[in-house]
Design a protein around this motif. Sequence first.
Motif, PDB file in Angstrom:
ATOM      1  N   GLY A 133     136.935  29.086  41.231  1.00 16.27           N
ATOM      2  CA  GLY A 133     136.039  30.115  40.702  1.00 16.27           C
ATOM      3  C   GLY A 133     134.770  29.486  40.176  1.00 16.27           C
ATOM      4  O   GLY A 133     134.158  28.650  40.802  1.00 16.27           O
ATOM      5  N   GLU A 134     134.445  29.813  38.947  1.00 14.77           N
ATOM      6  CA  GLU A 134     133.209  29.366  38.330  1.00 14.77           C
ATOM      7  C   GLU A 134     133.379  27.951  37.780  1.00 14.77           C
ATOM      8  O   GLU A 134     134.394  27.600  37.200  1.00 14.77           O
ATOM      9  CB  GLU A 134     132.880  30.338  37.177  1.00 14.77           C
ATOM     10  CG  GLU A 134     131.603  30.049  36.484  1.00 14.77           C
ATOM     11  CD  GLU A 134     131.343  31.053  35.375  1.00 14.77           C
ATOM     12  OE1 GLU A 134     130.278  30.933  34.771  1.00 14.77           O
ATOM     13  OE2 GLU A 134     132.188  31.906  35.108  1.00 14.77           O
ATOM     14  N   ILE A 135     132.320  27.140  37.980  1.00 12.24           N
ATOM     15  CA  ILE A 135     132.285  25.785  37.433  1.00 12.24           C
ATOM     16  C   ILE A 135     131.010  25.677  36.615  1.00 12.24           C
ATOM     17  O   ILE A 135     129.918  25.856  37.155  1.00 12.24           O
ATOM     18  CB  ILE A 135     132.286  24.712  38.553  1.00 12.24           C
ATOM     19  CG1 ILE A 135     133.557  24.827  39.388  1.00 12.24           C
ATOM     20  CG2 ILE A 135     132.155  23.326  37.963  1.00 12.24           C
ATOM     21  CD1 ILE A 135     133.572  23.934  40.608  1.00 12.24           C
ATOM     22  N   ARG A 136     131.160  25.414  35.293  1.00 10.93           N
ATOM     23  CA  ARG A 136     129.993  25.313  34.420  1.00 10.93           C
ATOM     24  C   ARG A 136     130.018  24.009  33.646  1.00 10.93           C
ATOM     25  O   ARG A 136     131.073  23.500  33.303  1.00 10.93           O
ATOM     26  CB  ARG A 136     129.956  26.467  33.408  1.00 10.93           C
ATOM     27  CG  ARG A 136     129.738  27.809  34.074  1.00 10.93           C
ATOM     28  CD  ARG A 136     129.535  28.864  33.062  1.00 10.93           C
ATOM     29  NE  ARG A 136     130.782  29.039  32.282  1.00 10.93           N
ATOM     30  CZ  ARG A 136     130.897  29.810  31.240  1.00 10.93           C
ATOM     31  NH1 ARG A 136     129.876  30.489  30.788  1.00 10.93           N
ATOM     32  NH2 ARG A 136     132.038  29.941  30.612  1.00 10.93           N
ATOM     33  N   ASP A 137     128.812  23.493  33.396  1.00 17.76           N
ATOM     34  CA  ASP A 137     128.721  22.260  32.635  1.00 17.76           C
ATOM     35  C   ASP A 137     128.588  22.523  31.133  1.00 17.76           C
ATOM     36  O   ASP A 137     128.641  21.611  30.341  1.00 17.76           O
ATOM     37  CB  ASP A 137     127.530  21.417  33.110  1.00 17.76           C
ATOM     38  CG  ASP A 137     127.821  20.796  34.471  1.00 17.76           C
ATOM     39  OD1 ASP A 137     129.011  20.512  34.722  1.00 17.76           O
ATOM     40  OD2 ASP A 137     126.882  20.596  35.243  1.00 17.76           O
TER      41      ASP A 137
END
Length: 149
Positions: A144-148
């Motif tokens: 799904g979503e990958i955020r730093d």
Amino acid sequence: MKAEAIIIQRPDHQSPAQRVFFGLATLVAWAFWVFLWLPLITLVAWGFGFRTTYVEMFVQSRGKGGTDLVELLLLAAVCALIVIAWSLYNRFRYGGRVRRRAFRSIQPDETAHAMGTTESAVLAMRDARISTIEFADDGALHVGEIRDR
């Protein structure tokens, strides 16, 4: 004032008098805490029959009084010594051994294959602060979503 500001992180910077004062204050606080628990401790002791033992041994003088108490304390000490000896035996026998197997390091390509995704996606998830993995109805994994941040 923040709570962190009143906590002393470096007690070695305190004078000996301050350390003694704060140690005594801590001791008094713990003693008060134990004092608050005394009614419950008394109830539990009464439930286990300690009051009945006291009445039978000392108040009604049916036993030998102090002699019975000394024998009871000696038996408790012998039991404690047996448990301590057994634990020391086990510590010397098994103490330094590592009995667990080391885990095999799983490589990113193996993880990517198991997840049905690419190795670059697995590396991005590993390095990201927040990663979301979604499950499809058939049980397959989808990145799904990958955020730093």
